[in-house]
Design an enzyme around this catalytic site. Sequence first.
Site, mmCIF file in Angstrom:
data_model
loop_
_atom_site.group_PDB
_atom_site.id
_atom_site.type_symbol
_atom_site.label_atom_id
_atom_site.label_comp_id
_atom_site.label_asym_id
_atom_site.label_seq_id
_atom_site.Cartn_x
_atom_site.Cartn_y
_atom_site.Cartn_z
ATOM 1 N N ARG A 248 -11.393 -35.277 28.639
ATOM 2 C CA ARG A 248 -11.010 -34.127 27.810
ATOM 3 C C ARG A 248 -11.957 -32.954 28.003
ATOM 4 O O ARG A 248 -11.523 -31.808 28.098
ATOM 5 C CB ARG A 248 -10.932 -34.548 26.339
ATOM 6 N N TYR B 132 -2.023 -32.180 29.237
ATOM 7 C CA TYR B 132 -2.519 -33.529 29.576
ATOM 8 C C TYR B 132 -3.868 -33.868 28.938
ATOM 9 O O TYR B 132 -4.494 -33.019 28.347
ATOM 10 C CB TYR B 132 -2.452 -33.825 31.069
ATOM 11 N N GLU B 133 -4.214 -35.147 29.009
ATOM 12 C CA GLU B 133 -5.380 -35.695 28.272
ATOM 13 C C GLU B 133 -5.282 -35.433 26.769
ATOM 14 O O GLU B 133 -6.284 -35.166 26.107
ATOM 15 C CB GLU B 133 -6.696 -35.132 28.815
ATOM 16 N N GLY B 134 -4.069 -35.568 26.226
ATOM 17 C CA GLY B 134 -3.852 -35.280 24.807
ATOM 18 C C GLY B 134 -3.476 -33.818 24.652
ATOM 19 O O GLY B 134 -4.282 -32.942 24.948
ATOM 20 N N GLN C 121 -5.331 -32.712 19.974
ATOM 21 C CA GLN C 121 -6.749 -32.331 19.804
ATOM 22 C C GLN C 121 -6.991 -31.807 18.391
ATOM 23 O O GLN C 121 -8.017 -32.103 17.767
ATOM 24 C CB GLN C 121 -7.162 -31.237 20.815
#
Lengths: 486, 486
Positions: free
Chosen positions: B292, B425-427, B432
């Site tokens: 992240r 992406y990555e959450g 977040q």
Amino acid sequence: MTYRAPVADIAFTLKHAAGLKAALAEGLYGDLDEETVDSVIAEAGRYATEVIAPLNQVGDKFGTPFKDGHVTTPPGWKEAYTDWAAAGWNGLASPSDWGGQGLPQALNAACIEMWNSASMAFGIGPVLTMAAIDALHAYGSEALKKQYLGKLISGEWMGTMQLTEPQAGSDVGALRSKAERAGDGTYRVTGSKIFITYGEHDLTDNIIHFVLARLPDALPGTKGISLFLIPKIMPDGSRNDVRAHSVEHKLGIHASPTCTMVYGDHGGAKGFLIGEENKGMACMFTMMNRARLAVGLQGVGIAERATQQALAYARERKQGAAGAIIAYPDVKRMLLTMRGLTGAARAICYATGIAIDRSLRAKTDAARKAAHERASLLTPVAKAFSTDIGIEVASLGVQVHGGMGYIEETGAAQHFRDARIATIYEGTNGIQALDLVARKVPLEGGDYTMDHMALVYLMDKEGRFVAPFNIKRAPEASAEELRRYF
Amino acid sequence: MTYRAPVADIAFTLKHAAGLKAALAEGLYGDLDEETVDSVIAEAGRYATEVIAPLNQVGDKFGTPFKDGHVTTPPGWKEAYTDWAAAGWNGLASPSDWGGQGLPQALNAACIEMWNSASMAFGIGPVLTMAAIDALHAYGSEALKKQYLGKLISGEWMGTMQLTEPQAGSDVGALRSKAERAGDGTYRVTGSKIFITYGEHDLTDNIIHFVLARLPDALPGTKGISLFLIPKIMPDGSRNDVRAHSVEHKLGIHASPTCTMVYGDHGGAKGFLIGEENKGMACMFTMMNRARLAVGLQGVGIAERATQQALAYARERKQGAAGAIIAYPDVKRMLLTMRGLTGAARAICYATGIAIDRSLRAKTDAARKAAHERASLLTPVAKAFSTDIGIEVASLGVQVHGGMGYIEETGAAQHFRDARIATIYEGTNGIQALDLVARKVPLEGGDYTMDHMALVYLMDKEGRFVAPFNIKRAPEASAEELRRYF
């Protein structure tokens, strides 16, 4: 997921937020009635939904291959355009004495939104033809009108707007294309133009170019520019001395051919003066203002389509305990932002259309002048706000889709790519800001601007921002209409 | 126009805004000195500028063709990756007892920014390897570390992170990939994964997959998920039962192969448990938090590159009386907004790197715990803010270019397309926000969050926002450094 024209929202905004209902009631449009307006919106919605929208992704993939000076439009586009023109859509708001239908510009604005929701790359072509029609009608000689206006209005031929050259973008006055007097009342034009939308294509047999160029004895800058009508094919069937040199590879609107044009391989293209020598900028501004409102409507159109697609996805896509992701507050926030921005932009654009109608049709000179000022004030706002939010809404549309939004097949990414042009062309949004502040906002006292802003329901008289669909401000809307809209 | 690593800005932000200078002074990094930091930044800048950046547009055009299960990376990519890994960049912040260089995560953050400015599609690959290294180092058995850690750290092999399945995106707990105990301490994994970054490619001889799957007797949801290491090629040289099924056609980062992976065509891929059974989410979060921050750095990287490109264009492009368009207030406004947002995002990301370093290296348990909390708090902010502004800055970059920005050859449009993935992406950035508010911000009194925010110079103790580069708050910066930065 494809597009479904939001005819109820469009009719509501047109009548109550932009003020078409009041204008009809006071007889601005003669005997035009609300039922006719509704049926035009419904039929445009059907055509946009059923015929044009399915071509959008095809157009994006196919693009506009260029070979030996020829541009091929995507499969199905020529048929769709021909049918569309034959149904009279191109001439919807054009003068009836030249074959148009003489309907309100505001109604045409609603239709332009729908053509562009269906496909921005499709919609931008006719926008330029319509702008050319306005300039030719306002400034062209009777002979030129007789020769070209009917076929432009019917859409049998399309028109282009040609200002930009490599060194002359926002600074139009720097253009170098040359026009020489031929001695017979016509001109010979040489030079080249870039970024010419639909500069070459196979949708129509002829293309009528509206080209800015400079006479040998012209002043420098914008005061030495003249506007010429340059047909691709001359009335005798011969080919004029103009050709497309190349087609750009763009981020989006792939099916709209953006051409570099070359004039004068063989001594100069034959051109016909529109308006007076050296007064070309005034004629071009007539075209440009129409085109600017239309580009604002592209912003509305792409925002509407992106919102519909995101909403459909959010209703279907299941994640977590809440079921479909539309149940999550952050997704709701994004969707409501998208809907709110789209609705506001639509109201501003349609209100601009009503102002244009009043500037042409109001009974008194004073009323026409006031409406003209209002239209002039609103046009840069309509263009800049709507196209800014077009990008924002399309970007939120990608976000609602999550990872799927980044995959081209889904279609959300195309809206994001397509939307990106509209803040740039027909005057960047920075140029719109300059136009608004330097030319349109009176600096010495007066509440002229505030009055106009209040009228589109964006800001009240005290300068507070209010929702464009404040129910209290649309008292003529029926309970049924309100229920359907909200 | 290509990229030139802004080594002075990077060094200044790292030392004074993020606090590396203070950390060096107090001995957090042993005998590491400022000169070494400077020389690492300079050399990374040189490599990113000279070797990787020129591959960015090549990668965008070539993509990653997929045939018969094989992915071909663009011309020049394998050589660039191999040289990059051989120079030790992959293991810059990895443990020195496994072949890494043991340098600060904050310094690695600066380098990650540069790799991603040079090319987001190139930069994202190693990001996942680095994340995998962290998880394996923290949770893997000695045997697994011995087998895989050295070659992952050297970059001879690359790693992947595999969470997502068609029905399991943000809701990771919905994943269905199955792992069965083989009886010999290993597992057999079957199922499929989507959106797997660098899931298959030709950069390295082996690819080590880190895959979430569910044991037969596992609880539902995230409490029943285990993490497995699944090599593409087994230690005996045989091919494991895993393959790429397809590669996505994406809006941007075309040179990063996004794969659908299939496990178990022949009974199941051989997998090795990382950590404990059913405790896979904890291991995955170790990977994810590193990834992240790195994705936040992608936002910084693309914003920096877009700003450089727009600035160069604005200096060259002449329009109107003022000469180069940089002279116009609206263009200045856009460029300064781009620079301001990029600088703020950079400061947040580097400060997160320092917090991670302190969480690993501080002398006392209490200091490590406090730093861990700070890193946990800052990570979602670094990821979401930096990637949001990455899109905004890239979009402004297109706008500064005017019509040229919409033409793909110019390169501004690629940044706009590439930037768009990082908020997803990555959450997603919505995830977040959820992480920040639901897990990281203490709801019952205390000024914990306010303290941390004040430390990155974004907000003072009274909650007022201040510039990240407030000179008064970087008192240790020399006059020379300040002059160079401002």
